[in-house]
Design a protein around this motif. Sequence first.
Motif, short mmCIF file in Angstrom:
data_model
loop_
_atom_site.label_atom_id
_atom_site.label_comp_id
_atom_site.label_asym_id
_atom_site.label_seq_id
_atom_site.Cartn_x
_atom_site.Cartn_y
_atom_site.Cartn_z
N CYS A 19 0.83 -1.20 0.00
CA CYS A 19 0.00 0.00 0.00
C CYS A 19 0.88 1.26 0.00
O CYS A 19 2.01 1.25 0.48
CB CYS A 19 -0.92 0.01 1.22
N ASP A 28 -3.84 9.24 1.98
CA ASP A 28 -4.52 9.95 3.07
C ASP A 28 -5.09 8.99 4.11
O ASP A 28 -5.15 9.32 5.29
CB ASP A 28 -5.65 10.81 2.48
N ASP A 29 -5.56 7.81 3.67
CA ASP A 29 -6.19 6.88 4.61
C ASP A 29 -5.25 5.77 5.07
O ASP A 29 -5.70 4.77 5.63
CB ASP A 29 -7.43 6.26 3.97
N TYR A 30 -3.96 5.95 4.86
CA TYR A 30 -3.02 4.87 5.21
C TYR A 30 -3.06 4.56 6.70
O TYR A 30 -3.10 3.39 7.10
CB TYR A 30 -1.60 5.24 4.80
N ASP A 31 -3.06 5.61 7.55
CA ASP A 31 -3.05 5.38 9.00
C ASP A 31 -4.34 4.70 9.46
O ASP A 31 -4.33 3.90 10.41
CB ASP A 31 -2.88 6.71 9.74
N GLU A 32 -5.46 5.00 8.78
CA GLU A 32 -6.72 4.40 9.18
C GLU A 32 -6.77 2.91 8.83
O GLU A 32 -7.37 2.12 9.56
CB GLU A 32 -7.88 5.12 8.48
N THR A 33 -6.17 2.53 7.73
CA THR A 33 -6.22 1.14 7.27
C THR A 33 -5.04 0.31 7.75
O THR A 33 -4.95 -0.87 7.42
CB THR A 33 -6.30 1.09 5.74
N CYS A 43 -2.41 -4.67 7.79
CA CYS A 43 -3.07 -4.00 6.66
C CYS A 43 -4.50 -4.51 6.58
O CYS A 43 -4.72 -5.68 6.22
CB CYS A 43 -2.32 -4.29 5.36
N ARG A 89 -6.65 -3.92 4.49
CA ARG A 89 -7.09 -4.12 3.12
C ARG A 89 -6.74 -5.51 2.59
O ARG A 89 -7.24 -5.93 1.55
CB ARG A 89 -6.45 -3.07 2.21
#
Length: 278
Positions: free
Chosen positions: A217, A222-227, A239, A241
């Motif tokens: 990834c 922007d959403d890396y920390d959330e996922t 991860c 995802r």
Amino acid sequence: MPELTEQQREKRREQALAAIEQGLRENHHLWSQTPPRLDWAAAYALDALGDLAAEILTDGTMMKGLSFENGTATLELEPARELLLALVASMRGMLDGHNAENYLETEITAAPSVALDVADGQRPGDSYTVTIQRRTRPTPHEFRQQAEQDRDNWKRRAVQAEAVAGFALWLHPLKDETAAELVGRLHEFAERHHPDVVVRYEHTRIEVYQLAQGCGCDENADDYDETHAESDENGEPLCSRKLLGHVCDNCRDAEEAGPEWAPDRYAWPCPPIAALSA
């Protein structure tokens, strides 16, 4: 398309009858069993017709027109009463011969799926649908069997869970009984009368995700920390995802023959859970 004369129609019928008779005679030793394999006989008769059947369907005897609407092809046919009545009679005979209430499933190797609805106008009750499909996927009958099995399983689980829940709502602490003793009494009731509920409670399904390191990834997204915020039991980020699969949270595989991404675990459903659904 031009109409066929009575002489032409009679010739077609004679050709078809001769082809069917020859096909049945050549394969008599295969379909003439006890009881007779009428489905095999019908298949041999159909094969015997060969190109003659296709010719009859397209020479004006039956076909009136072909149209397409909303992705559905509609073939308009002439009455061709004798042929349709023969189809209706054969379907009625197959259903009655097997004492089938509504449908009969017979395996036939054929081209892509096709459905045919036929009916006798003089006998409205004689209305049938024939479906031919590839065997690589479940048949309507197999879908129904699976749905009925799932329904029965869930009904059984609901009755068991309701019984345990009802006992828990009725349960009151005895004099000087601790909370742990009260829970133990509930557990004893469930284990004695509804052990399946206890097994399902003790064995839960958990998700296994790939480690964030090397997941591929974009770390600048922007959403890396959330996922990638969750951590595994070793404290390493995961991860969300990349779901690898599901395992049992309770079972351990001493031989480490489990999935490659969790060799010490049993893939879900684990053996105890699978045994309940067998």
